[in-house]
Design an enzyme around this catalytic site. Structure first.
Site, short mmCIF file in Angstrom:
data_model
loop_
_atom_site.label_atom_id
_atom_site.label_comp_id
_atom_site.label_asym_id
_atom_site.label_seq_id
_atom_site.Cartn_x
_atom_site.Cartn_y
_atom_site.Cartn_z
N ARG A 296 94.00 25.69 -9.80
CA ARG A 296 94.40 24.63 -10.74
C ARG A 296 95.18 23.49 -10.07
O ARG A 296 95.87 22.74 -10.75
CB ARG A 296 95.18 25.20 -11.92
CG ARG A 296 94.38 26.16 -12.78
CD ARG A 296 95.13 26.54 -14.05
NE ARG A 296 94.30 27.33 -14.94
CZ ARG A 296 94.22 28.65 -14.90
NH1 ARG A 296 94.92 29.32 -14.00
NH2 ARG A 296 93.44 29.30 -15.75
N LYS A 318 91.12 9.12 -6.23
CA LYS A 318 89.79 9.53 -6.67
C LYS A 318 89.25 10.60 -5.73
O LYS A 318 89.24 10.42 -4.52
CB LYS A 318 88.84 8.34 -6.68
CG LYS A 318 89.03 7.37 -7.83
CD LYS A 318 87.94 6.30 -7.78
CE LYS A 318 88.03 5.34 -8.93
NZ LYS A 318 86.97 4.31 -8.87
N GLU A 360 84.21 -3.17 3.05
CA GLU A 360 85.28 -2.99 2.07
C GLU A 360 86.44 -3.95 2.34
O GLU A 360 87.10 -4.41 1.42
CB GLU A 360 85.77 -1.55 2.10
CG GLU A 360 84.76 -0.52 1.63
CD GLU A 360 84.52 -0.54 0.12
OE1 GLU A 360 85.20 -1.31 -0.59
OE2 GLU A 360 83.65 0.21 -0.34
N LYS A 398 94.28 -3.02 -2.19
CA LYS A 398 93.88 -1.93 -3.08
C LYS A 398 95.10 -1.30 -3.76
O LYS A 398 95.06 -0.98 -4.95
CB LYS A 398 93.09 -0.86 -2.33
CG LYS A 398 92.70 0.29 -3.25
CD LYS A 398 91.52 1.09 -2.79
CE LYS A 398 91.11 2.10 -3.87
NZ LYS A 398 89.94 2.91 -3.46
N GLU A 408 91.55 3.10 -13.86
CA GLU A 408 90.39 2.22 -13.99
C GLU A 408 90.03 1.94 -15.44
O GLU A 408 88.87 2.02 -15.85
CB GLU A 408 89.19 2.82 -13.25
CG GLU A 408 88.13 1.78 -12.89
CD GLU A 408 87.06 2.29 -11.96
OE1 GLU A 408 85.92 1.91 -12.14
OE2 GLU A 408 87.39 3.07 -11.05
N ARG A 412 91.32 -2.62 -12.43
CA ARG A 412 90.95 -1.86 -11.23
C ARG A 412 89.44 -1.92 -10.98
O ARG A 412 88.99 -1.80 -9.84
CB ARG A 412 91.40 -0.40 -11.36
CG ARG A 412 91.01 0.44 -10.14
CD ARG A 412 91.68 1.79 -10.14
NE ARG A 412 91.21 2.64 -9.05
CZ ARG A 412 91.76 3.78 -8.69
NH1 ARG A 412 92.83 4.22 -9.35
NH2 ARG A 412 91.29 4.50 -7.70
N ASN A 416 85.24 -2.66 -7.78
CA ASN A 416 83.84 -2.26 -7.75
C ASN A 416 82.92 -3.40 -7.31
O ASN A 416 81.69 -3.25 -7.34
CB ASN A 416 83.39 -1.76 -9.13
CG ASN A 416 83.99 -0.40 -9.46
OD1 ASN A 416 84.16 0.44 -8.58
ND2 ASN A 416 84.35 -0.19 -10.72
N HIS A 419 79.67 -2.76 -5.54
CA HIS A 419 79.39 -1.32 -5.58
C HIS A 419 78.32 -0.94 -6.60
O HIS A 419 77.65 0.09 -6.43
CB HIS A 419 80.67 -0.54 -5.87
CG HIS A 419 81.56 -0.41 -4.68
ND1 HIS A 419 82.09 -1.50 -4.03
CD2 HIS A 419 82.00 0.68 -3.99
CE1 HIS A 419 82.83 -1.08 -3.01
NE2 HIS A 419 82.79 0.23 -2.97
N HIS A 423 75.91 0.98 -4.50
CA HIS A 423 75.72 2.43 -4.64
C HIS A 423 74.25 2.76 -4.92
O HIS A 423 73.71 3.75 -4.41
CB HIS A 423 76.59 2.96 -5.78
CG HIS A 423 77.98 3.31 -5.37
ND1 HIS A 423 78.98 3.61 -6.27
CD2 HIS A 423 78.56 3.37 -4.15
CE1 HIS A 423 80.10 3.87 -5.62
NE2 HIS A 423 79.87 3.73 -4.34
N HIS A 435 77.36 3.41 3.90
CA HIS A 435 77.99 2.95 2.67
C HIS A 435 78.36 1.46 2.75
O HIS A 435 78.04 0.68 1.85
CB HIS A 435 79.26 3.77 2.39
CG HIS A 435 80.02 3.32 1.19
ND1 HIS A 435 79.58 3.53 -0.10
CD2 HIS A 435 81.19 2.63 1.08
CE1 HIS A 435 80.45 3.00 -0.96
NE2 HIS A 435 81.43 2.45 -0.28
#
Length: 525
Positions: A296, A318, A360, A398, A408, A412, A416, A419, A423, A435
């Site tokens: 947990r 994330k 990035e 960031k 987000e 935020r 993206n 992206h 992506h 990437h």
């Protein structure tokens, strides 16, 4: 590593220092107040009654006493004590480091940040209280000009300089954090982000009462950096184990995560243990997710080894893994206890991976840092010469965004940029595109769409395209890639909202807007 703020009278060392200490959750010390307390009289009285030479002796004694006390706190700490550590932010007097002894002592015990300003700025700030500064008594303009001329070579010899003209104290404190590469995040959870030598990892573990570390890395990174991190931890009394998984996005899947859970059990990890994610974004995402779900949730620390992970993937909490249908569709928000980024680790990074990570960085410049974007536009050779500054500036962008919107739910999503298309392109390429390469393609496609719908300013598309080209990044969707597959991949993207997908579209360098788009075909025209 203490933080010493230095500079001429009236520069705002105490004001900036208090804000900085509050932001970093550190203690603040004004060295002049320590001197006054020890002497039992004000600094003007000391100078008038005992002279400048005695004052400088008192200054040296106060500096050593202050840092000596912090060291004694370190040595006296016991398990279960404060988690903030004894690091200090110290505001020094305007001539405190004129003595070689003092300067050497400060530089051996931390970082000195010189705050500087134009004469006009200092005169304006000192106008109402220069009577409290005996060394400037009389003709303020003449005295201050003379003092700056006399100390000019001394002040200019410090490598870390922040110019405070035209900025608020809060902005200057933030600039100091960027220069230092040190931040304390608190919106989602309390943790530090530091740009520091990886050999310090054991000290950071001890300071935060982290125990029983296990290093999760990939087979490529292990060859270069695992021994170094293991040695650093052992020098601080830890006995870490190492788990190396296959390298690459293709292994960012449930099977690998399940294998990590099993390895944690086999190595006896309990709820007090700490996972160290040593690697790029793939390792950070998977190790962080495994830590977030094992028993947990147990502690984890990110030690990014790629540019991409330093400036983006390791920040914000994330974690997750991919499904065949798309990237990061399974995951959690679970911040690490510490992010330790060492730009020296990038020396072993293949150039293609460094270039990929720069996508990035360019994105962060477009989002809110035109100066960072300008650094990127100078090309790869300039990037290599200024890599530490680029890492620090890109991280700061960031961090500022995710602190304002940790989950987000609002702005935020600006991060993206590139992206949504990127992506999808990455997935359709079966990860043959890196990437960063896919994100570069996505940024150009989204910038062109922004121009077509009237959002992007004149010259924006050209500026973005030329910056990416100067870094060796691709700017076109491969001709053999079916647009229908890209659109299908975008439709399962995690950023979709009902029938529309939220895009972060560039408006100008330093500004993006969030726009919901329904007609995805129009984005790829």
């Amino acid at each position: 590593m203490h933080i010493f703020l230095y500079g001429p009278p009236g520069i705002g060392k105490s004001t900036v220092g208090k804000i900085l200490a509050r932001s970093l959750k550190l203690s603040f010390i004004d060295l002049d107040r320590v001197i006054e307390t020890n002497a039992g009289m004000s600094i003007p009285q000391i100078l008038e009654q005992q002279g400048e030479s005695i004052f400088r002796d008192l200054e040296t004694a106060a500096l050593k006493e202050t840092i000596g006390h912090a060291l004694s706190v370190i040595n006296a700490k016991k398990p279960g004590g404060s988690q903030t550590g004894p690091t200090l932010v110290v505001a020094l007097g305007g001539g405190a480091l004129l003595r070689d002894e003092n300067r050497a002592f400060a530089e051996n015990n931390g970082k000195v940040i010189l705050l500087m300003a134009e004469l006009s700025t200092l005169l304006e700030r000192l106008h109402n209280n220069f009577g409290k500064r005996p060394l400037l008594a009389g003709d303020l303009n003449a005295k201050l000009s003379s003092l700056l001329a006399k100390r000019g070579e001394h002040y200019n010899s410090f490598p870390l300089i922040v110019h405070v003209d035209g900025k608020t104290a809060e902005q200057n404190a933030h600039h100091v954090q960027v220069v230092l590469g040190r931040h304390h995040l608190s919106a989602m959870a309390e943790y530090d982000v530091v740009v520091q030598n990886v050999e310090q990892v054991g000290n950071y573990f001890s300071e935060r009462r982290l125990i029983n570390p296990i290093i999760v890395t990939d087979e490529n990174v292990a060859k270069f950096h695992a021994v170094k991190v293991v040695a650093a931890l052992r020098s601080s009394g830890f006995d870490p184990k190492v788990i190396a998984v296959p390298a690459g996005e293709a292994y960012k899947e449930l099977k690998t995560v399940s294998g990590l859970w099993k390895s944690f059990l086999e190595n006896g990890l309990d709820r007090q243990s700490t996972v160290i994610a040593l690697g790029g974004g793939v390792i950070g995402d998977m190790a962080g997710f495994a830590a977030s779900t094992y028993m947990r949730g147990i502690n984890w620390v990110a030690v990014p080894t790629t540019l991409l992970s330093m400036v983006d993937a390791s920040l914000g909490g994330k974690t997750g893994f991919d499904l065949p249908e798309g990237k990061n569709l399974i995951g959690s928000f679970y911040p690490p206890r510490l992010v330790l980024a060492d730009p020296q680790l990038l020396k072993t990074l293949p150039e293609a991976e460094l270039i990929s990570g720069m996508a990035e960085v360019v994105k962060h410049g477009i989002v809110s840092d035109p100066e960072l974007f300008s650094l990127c536009a100078r090309g790869l050779d300039s990037v290599k010469d200024n890599l530490e500054e680029i890492v620090k500036r890109a991280m700061a962008v960031k961090i500022q965004v995710i602190e304002e919107d940790p989950y987000e739910k609002g702005f935020r999503a600006a991060l993206n940029l590139g992206h949504t298309v990127g992506h999808a392109v990455e997935l359709v390429s079966r990860f043959n595109l890196r990437h960063g390469e896919a994100i570069a393609i996505g940024m150009v496609a989204e910038a062109k769409y922004s121009a077509r719908v009237g959002l992007a300013g004149v010259g924006l598309v050209e500026a973005v395209t030329e910056s990416l080209k100067a870094l060796g990044l691709p700017i076109h969707i491969p001709e053999n890639m079916l647009r229908e597959e890209i659109i299908r991949a975008m439709r399962v993207d995690k950023k979709k909202n009902a029938n529309a997908i939220r895009f972060a579209l560039p408006v100008e360098i330093g500004k993006v807007e969030l726009v919901d788009v329904m007609d995805l075909e129009s984005v790829l025209k």
